[in-house]
Motif scaffolding. Structure first.
Motif, PDB file in Angstrom:
ATOM      1  N   CYS A   1       3.788  15.892  24.984  1.00  0.00           N
ATOM      2  CA  CYS A   1       3.029  15.987  26.162  1.00  0.00           C
ATOM      3  C   CYS A   1       3.051  17.441  26.488  1.00  0.00           C
ATOM      4  O   CYS A   1       2.405  17.797  27.438  1.00  0.00           O
TER       5      CYS A   1
ATOM      6  N   TYR B   1      11.271  21.573  30.374  1.00  0.00           N
ATOM      7  CA  TYR B   1      12.487  21.622  31.246  1.00  0.00           C
ATOM      8  C   TYR B   1      13.441  22.498  31.024  1.00  0.00           C
ATOM      9  O   TYR B   1      13.546  23.046  29.837  1.00  0.00           O
TER      10      TYR B   1
ATOM     11  N   GLY C   1       5.502  18.902  28.275  1.00  0.00           N
ATOM     12  CA  GLY C   1       6.428  18.832  29.558  1.00  0.00           C
ATOM     13  C   GLY C   1       7.580  19.931  29.009  1.00  0.00           C
ATOM     14  O   GLY C   1       8.205  19.925  28.014  1.00  0.00           O
TER      15      GLY C   1
ATOM     16  N   CYS D   1       8.629  19.219  25.129  1.00  0.00           N
ATOM     17  CA  CYS D   1       8.007  18.066  24.740  1.00  0.00           C
ATOM     18  C   CYS D   1       6.896  18.324  23.637  1.00  0.00           C
ATOM     19  O   CYS D   1       6.018  19.218  24.015  1.00  0.00           O
TER      20      CYS D   1
ATOM     21  N   CYS E   1      11.927  13.210  26.744  1.00  0.00           N
ATOM     22  CA  CYS E   1      11.017  13.876  27.887  1.00  0.00           C
ATOM     23  C   CYS E   1      11.095  12.645  29.036  1.00  0.00           C
ATOM     24  O   CYS E   1      10.768  11.462  28.720  1.00  0.00           O
TER      25      CYS E   1
ATOM     26  N   THR F   1       8.528  12.107  30.873  1.00  0.00           N
ATOM     27  CA  THR F   1       7.139  11.720  31.166  1.00  0.00           C
ATOM     28  C   THR F   1       7.063  10.779  30.118  1.00  0.00           C
ATOM     29  O   THR F   1       6.217   9.630  30.244  1.00  0.00           O
ATOM     30  N   CYS F   2       7.184  11.125  28.657  1.00  0.00           N
ATOM     31  CA  CYS F   2       6.425  10.014  27.737  1.00  0.00           C
ATOM     32  C   CYS F   2       7.628   9.837  26.732  1.00  0.00           C
ATOM     33  O   CYS F   2       7.524   8.631  25.843  1.00  0.00           O
TER      34      CYS F   2
END
Ligand SMILES: [Zn+2]
Length: 59
Positions: free
Chosen positions: A44, A48, A46, A41, A11, A13-14
């Motif tokens: 979080c 994709y 997220g 993810c 991810c 983000t995290c």
């Protein structure tokens, strides 16, 4: 030469591992029928979009 895909990535983000999921295209705001594969993810939430999914949704 190694083969990679979106599901092997972390991810952005995290940094957690992404999980392959199938979701209704309409749930993502697209008008395409049926389900599409995304990488999601588990930490979080997220999402994709693999290239193949984007190509399908753009047609
Ligand atoms: Zn994440």
């Amino acid at each position: 030469m190694s083969v990679t895909n979106e599901y092997d990535l972390d991810c952005a983000t995290c940094g957690s591992a992404l999980t392959k999921r199938e979701v209704a295209a309409k749930a993502l705001g697209f008008t395409a029928p049926g389900e599409v594969e995304i990488a999601e993810c588990s930490e979080c939430g997220g999402r994709y979009f693999p290239d193949a999914t984007l190509r399908r949704l753009s047609t």
